[in-house]
Design an enzyme around this catalytic site. Structure first.
Site, PDB file in Angstrom:
ATOM      1  N   GLU A  98       0.825  -1.217   0.000  1.00 46.48           N
ATOM      2  CA  GLU A  98       0.000   0.000   0.000  1.00 46.48           C
ATOM      3  C   GLU A  98       0.858   1.266   0.000  1.00 46.48           C
ATOM      4  O   GLU A  98       0.344   2.362  -0.225  1.00 46.48           O
ATOM      5  CB  GLU A  98      -0.911   0.022   1.240  1.00 46.48           C
ATOM      6  CG  GLU A  98      -1.926  -1.107   1.328  1.00 46.48           C
ATOM      7  CD  GLU A  98      -1.372  -2.316   2.049  1.00 46.48           C
ATOM      8  OE1 GLU A  98      -0.151  -2.347   2.354  1.00 46.48           O
ATOM      9  OE2 GLU A  98      -2.169  -3.250   2.310  1.00 46.48           O
ATOM     10  N   LYS A 146       3.427   1.456   2.699  1.00 45.09           N
ATOM     11  CA  LYS A 146       3.752   1.585   4.135  1.00 45.09           C
ATOM     12  C   LYS A 146       5.154   2.150   4.327  1.00 45.09           C
ATOM     13  O   LYS A 146       5.387   2.958   5.224  1.00 45.09           O
ATOM     14  CB  LYS A 146       3.660   0.210   4.828  1.00 45.09           C
ATOM     15  CG  LYS A 146       2.288  -0.415   4.773  1.00 45.09           C
ATOM     16  CD  LYS A 146       2.266  -1.801   5.356  1.00 45.09           C
ATOM     17  CE  LYS A 146       3.031  -2.830   4.559  1.00 45.09           C
ATOM     18  NZ  LYS A 146       2.450  -3.178   3.243  1.00 45.09           N
ATOM     19  N   GLN A 177       3.474  -6.597   5.271  1.00 48.35           N
ATOM     20  CA  GLN A 177       2.275  -7.288   4.782  1.00 48.35           C
ATOM     21  C   GLN A 177       1.034  -6.435   5.101  1.00 48.35           C
ATOM     22  O   GLN A 177       1.133  -5.227   5.102  1.00 48.35           O
ATOM     23  CB  GLN A 177       2.162  -8.705   5.363  1.00 48.35           C
ATOM     24  CG  GLN A 177       3.194  -9.672   4.823  1.00 48.35           C
ATOM     25  CD  GLN A 177       4.560  -9.523   5.459  1.00 48.35           C
ATOM     26  OE1 GLN A 177       4.688  -9.514   6.678  1.00 48.35           O
ATOM     27  NE2 GLN A 177       5.585  -9.421   4.657  1.00 48.35           N
ATOM     28  N   ARG A 215       6.897 -10.042  -9.383  1.00 44.34           N
ATOM     29  CA  ARG A 215       5.672 -10.561  -9.997  1.00 44.34           C
ATOM     30  C   ARG A 215       4.692  -9.416 -10.289  1.00 44.34           C
ATOM     31  O   ARG A 215       4.575  -8.491  -9.493  1.00 44.34           O
ATOM     32  CB  ARG A 215       4.970 -11.545  -9.043  1.00 44.34           C
ATOM     33  CG  ARG A 215       5.699 -12.855  -8.874  1.00 44.34           C
ATOM     34  CD  ARG A 215       4.979 -13.758  -7.895  1.00 44.34           C
ATOM     35  NE  ARG A 215       5.088 -13.296  -6.518  1.00 44.34           N
ATOM     36  CZ  ARG A 215       4.520 -13.887  -5.477  1.00 44.34           C
ATOM     37  NH1 ARG A 215       3.764 -14.958  -5.656  1.00 44.34           N
ATOM     38  NH2 ARG A 215       4.687 -13.427  -4.262  1.00 44.34           N
ATOM     39  N   GLY A 248      -1.080  10.419  -0.445  1.00 40.78           N
ATOM     40  CA  GLY A 248       0.129  10.337  -1.271  1.00 40.78           C
ATOM     41  C   GLY A 248      -0.208  10.715  -2.700  1.00 40.78           C
ATOM     42  O   GLY A 248      -1.157  10.182  -3.281  1.00 40.78           O
ATOM     43  N   VAL A 249       0.565  11.640  -3.264  1.00 38.47           N
ATOM     44  CA  VAL A 249       0.329  12.048  -4.652  1.00 38.47           C
ATOM     45  C   VAL A 249       1.561  11.783  -5.529  1.00 38.47           C
ATOM     46  O   VAL A 249       1.720  12.366  -6.589  1.00 38.47           O
ATOM     47  CB  VAL A 249      -0.119  13.532  -4.728  1.00 38.47           C
ATOM     48  CG1 VAL A 249      -1.513  13.702  -4.153  1.00 38.47           C
ATOM     49  CG2 VAL A 249       0.879  14.454  -4.019  1.00 38.47           C
TER      50      VAL A 249
END
Ligand code: GDP
Ligand code: IMO
Ligand code: MG
Length: 443
Positions: free
Chosen positions: A30, A32, A239, A318, A428-429
């Site tokens: 995300e 973090k 995670q 991946r 966040g941009v």
């Protein structure tokens, strides 16, 4: 002004906050690492409390990109003490490689403290991770293959090797031999693989002792003392909620407790010392590896999100599976982690869409659900129900305040906040440390 608009425009509570947890609200990745690093300047200690080098946290500072797997992202802030807590499983080869790489780039990474109780990922854990995945065939989990699951299994099975064991050579050799007795039988008789030599494993682990000596400590004492002195301690989750072994999409989860409660178990700090829990939520959804993902987009929209967001794993490379923001996913994380704040990341990636869908419900066997279902079977049958918000075309990567964002971008953020039920305190941009809009102070 609506309750939701007030939540986002208010100045927020100003009090001394010292214990802060950062937790992923989706399936990982995300942002973090960026959020931790961003807060890092005002933080005295940053603690990793769960997982191992299955994590991949990419942080961009002054145009330089750092990919961290085991070290807490606070390592990039010189004033911050990085700590690896007892809840982490440590691959020592990876740890020292990461330290050496950062040292070569001028980061004093050897200042990290490591819990004596942290467990070690041994070479046989990596072998077993890969062999069992192959053995599972179609039922594989899509693990990162780093030996994380087998190391946690040994911990719970009470046959694990802890960092402190390396400092008693005779005990270490006995423990490795006892553990391998069982594992070699499995490797040779079930999986048809060569046996692993206990002497070689112990020798490999022992080569790290001298470098580990100044780092190993009782990190629970260090952290509780720091909190007693009013220092700010940030617990950096790896995670995410939906990969949690209890609350995630079991069995397609990791083998530890990344949720906020895991911060206490994985660091030896009690729950009353946690003042804030900040959930990191991407403005859309991604997942790596196998497992249910009701909003997964298998069409060109998913491919566009993947390309625009650079959604390729930091650890394994991946391609990440992509979908629109799923309110049910983040809502469950808000409840179980008792989020006080949400930090919304990668909003800039959504620039350029005419309409932006949001998953607001699931259709399951003819029923409409507005919360994640209780059972795995229902989740596997869930079909997303969308609502549609207007998009925007203006570049938002240089915006630094909420009111400067286009009206439709603001409306999207406010709608997400309403659906999550927790105030959005930061946005966040862009990947850079400075590409952040802070709405409420977190400290
Ligand atoms: P983590 O595992 O949660 O730390 O996340 P990852 O580092 O695996 O993945 C997040 C990716 O998104 C990284 O490449 C970050 O540099 C990048 N990133 C973080 N926040 C933002 C943001 O607000 N906008 C954009 N465009 N990229 C971001
Ligand atoms: P960060 O900290 C995304 C996933 C794997 C797999 C499952 C189990 O970067 O958000 P494991 O190797 O842990 O036994 O694999 O968990 N997984 C992650 N997915 N981000 C991560 O970490 C992950 N760590 C593990 O892809 O599906
Ligand atoms: Mg990651």
């Amino acid at each position: 002004m609506s309750r939701v608009a007030r939540m986002i425009s208010g100045t927020g509570r100003k009090a001394i906050m010292t214990g802060i947890v950062i937790v992923g609200t989706q399936w990982g990745d995300e942002g973090k690492g960026k959020a931790t690093d961003q807060l890092g300047e005002s933080v005295d200690y940053v603690v990793r409390y769960s997982g191992g080098n299955n994590a991949g946290h990419t942080v961009v500072v002054a145009g330089q990109t750092y990919a961290l797997h085991l070290l807490p992202s606070g390592i990039l802030n010189p004033g911050c003490v990085p700590v690896i807590g007892n809840g982490v499983v440590v691959d020592l080869g990876v740890l020292f490689e990461e330290i050496d790489q950062l040292m070569a780039r001028g980061v004093r990474a050897d200042r990290v403290l490591i819990s004596a109780n942290a467990h070690v990922i041994a070479p046989y854990h990596r072998v077993l991770d890969r062999v069992t995945e192959r053995f599972l065939g179609k039922r594989k989990l899509g693990t990162t293959g780093r030996g994380v699951g087998p190391a946690y299994a040994d911990k719970v099975n009470r046959i694990g090797i802890r960092v402190q064991d390396l400092f008693d050579e005779s005990i270490l050799r006995q423990k490795v031999a006892a553990c391998l007795e069982q594992k070699n039988a499995l490797l040779v008789k079930v999986y048809n693989r060569p046996a692993i030599s206990a002497t070689e494993v112990a020798d490999e682990l022992l080569q790290y002792v001298d470098r580990l000596r100044p780092m190993m400590t009782d990190t629970s004492v260090v952290l509780n003392d720091a909190l007693d002195q009013g220092k700010v301690v940030l617990f950096e989750g790896a995670q995410a909620h939906h990969l949690d072994v209890d609350f995630g999409t079991y069995p397609y989860v990791t083998s530890s407790s990344p949720i906020a409660a895991g911060a206490c178990i994985g660091s030896g700090v009690g729950p009353t010392r946690i003042d804030r829990v900040v959930g990191i939520a991407k403005a859309y959804t991604t997942r790596v590896g196998e497992g249910p993902f009701p909003g997964e987009l298998l069409d060109e929209a998913g491919e566009k999100l993947r390309q625009d967001g650079g959604e390729f794993g930091t650890t394994t490379g991946r391609p990440r599976r992509c979908g629109w923001f799923d309110a049910l996913v983040v809502n469950q994380a808000a409840r179980i982690n008792a989020l006080t704040d949400v930090f919304l990341t990668k909003l800039d990636v959504l620039t350029g869409w005419d309409k932006i869908p949001i998953v607001v419900g699931y259709q399951v066997n003819g029923n409409r659900l507005t919360a994640m279902p209780m059972t795995q079977t229902e989740l596997h049958h869930a079909q997303p129900i969308y609502e549609y918000m207007d998009g925007w075309t203006e570049d938002i990567t240089t915006k630094r305040s909420f009111s400067d964002l286009p009206a439709t971008t603001q409306a999207y953020v406010l709608r997400l906040q309403e659906l999550i039920g927790v105030r959005i305190s930061g946005i966040g941009v862009g990947p850079g440390r400075e590409q952040t809009i802070m709405i409420h102070d977190l400290l």
